[in-house]
Scaffold this active site. Structure first.
Site, PDB file in Angstrom:
ATOM      1  CG  ASN A   1      14.187  -6.734 -12.558  1.00 43.51           C
ATOM      2  OD1 ASN A   1      14.373  -6.018 -11.646  1.00 43.51           O
ATOM      3  ND2 ASN A   1      14.438  -6.715 -13.979  1.00 43.51           N
TER       4      ASN A   1
ATOM      5  CB  CYS B   1       8.250 -10.094 -13.410  1.00 39.86           C
ATOM      6  SG  CYS B   1       8.416 -10.535 -14.974  1.00 39.86           S
TER       7      CYS B   1
ATOM      8  CD  GLU C   1       5.471  -6.678 -12.128  1.00 34.40           C
ATOM      9  OE1 GLU C   1       6.621  -7.334 -12.344  1.00 34.40           O
ATOM     10  OE2 GLU C   1       5.024  -6.240 -13.165  1.00 34.40           O
TER      11      GLU C   1
HETATM   12  N1  THU Z   1      10.264  -6.902 -15.569  1.00 34.11           N
HETATM   13  C1  THU Z   1       9.515  -7.183 -14.472  1.00 34.11           C
HETATM   14  O1  THU Z   1      10.142  -7.229 -13.503  1.00 34.11           O
HETATM   15  N2  THU Z   1       8.255  -6.695 -14.553  1.00 34.11           N
HETATM   16  C2  THU Z   1       7.265  -6.402 -15.624  1.00 34.11           C
HETATM   17  O2  THU Z   1       6.103  -6.400 -15.547  1.00 34.11           O
HETATM   18  C3  THU Z   1       7.993  -6.354 -17.009  1.00 34.11           C
HETATM   19  C4  THU Z   1       9.485  -6.804 -16.801  1.00 34.11           C
HETATM   20  C5  THU Z   1      11.692  -7.306 -15.789  1.00 34.11           C
HETATM   21  C6  THU Z   1      11.680  -8.880 -16.312  1.00 34.11           C
HETATM   22  C7  THU Z   1      13.096  -8.597 -16.816  1.00 34.11           C
HETATM   23  O3  THU Z   1      14.278  -8.891 -15.869  1.00 34.11           O
HETATM   24  C8  THU Z   1      13.478  -6.928 -17.479  1.00 34.11           C
HETATM   25  O4  THU Z   1      12.297  -6.726 -16.674  1.00 34.11           O
HETATM   26  C9  THU Z   1      13.380  -6.797 -18.932  1.00 34.11           C
HETATM   27  O5  THU Z   1      12.322  -7.539 -19.276  1.00 34.11           O
END
Ligand code: THU
Length: 132
Positions: A43, A54, A56
């Site tokens: 992220n 994110c 992903e």
């Molecule tokens: N986050 C992800 O990278 N993937 C997810 O599926 C859930 C949330 C990250 C986004 C943000 O930087 C942190 O987690 C908190 O929400």
């Protein structure tokens, strides 16, 4: 090292590089493609909060840049007691490059906590086949 161990290892490394100064919640994602290649993402947050991306998303971008298109399995790794399952938007992003049988491994640093298919976490989904 088998494939899942390799994916967990790459996900831990991705978490270490996550840029998450605002949430302090690091996430790593690792894709294994139908061709047997691996792609990682973490992220990347932003001072303008909604602009962050994110883990992903990063892994999918790396996969496309690498010339692959089909996700066989994906590891999503984060810390905490609750399962770090892909957010709704990322389920749709994964769906674009998956089959209903694509496996989503929800993990913490210690390993896999739950493995589900894409169809289980995103039923009755909308995808490229739905467009005319
Ligand atoms: N986050 C992800 O990278 N993937 C997810 O599926 C859930 C949330 C990250 C986004 C943000 O930087 C942190 O987690 C908190 O929400």
């Amino acid at each position: 090292m088998n494939d899942i161990e390799k994916m967990l290892d790459l996900a831990r490394k991705a978490m270490e590089n996550a840029y998450c100064p605002y949430s302090k919640f690091s996430v790593g994602a690792v894709i294994k493609t139908d061709t047997g290649h691996f792609y990682s993402g973490c992220n990347v947050e932003n001072a303008s909060y909604p602009v962050g991306s994110c883990a992903e998303q990063g892994a999918i971008s790396a996969m496309i840049l690498g010339g692959d298109k089909k996700i066989a399995e994906i590891v999503v790794m984060g810390n905490g007691d609750a399962l770090v399952s892909p957010c709704g938007a990322c389920r749709q992003r994964i769906r674009e490059f998956s089959t209903p049988e694509t496996i989503v491994h929800i993990c913490d640093r210690n390993g896999v906590r739950k493995s589900l298919t894409l169809a289980e976490i995103l039923p009755i989904s909308f995808g490229p086949e739905n467009l005319l």
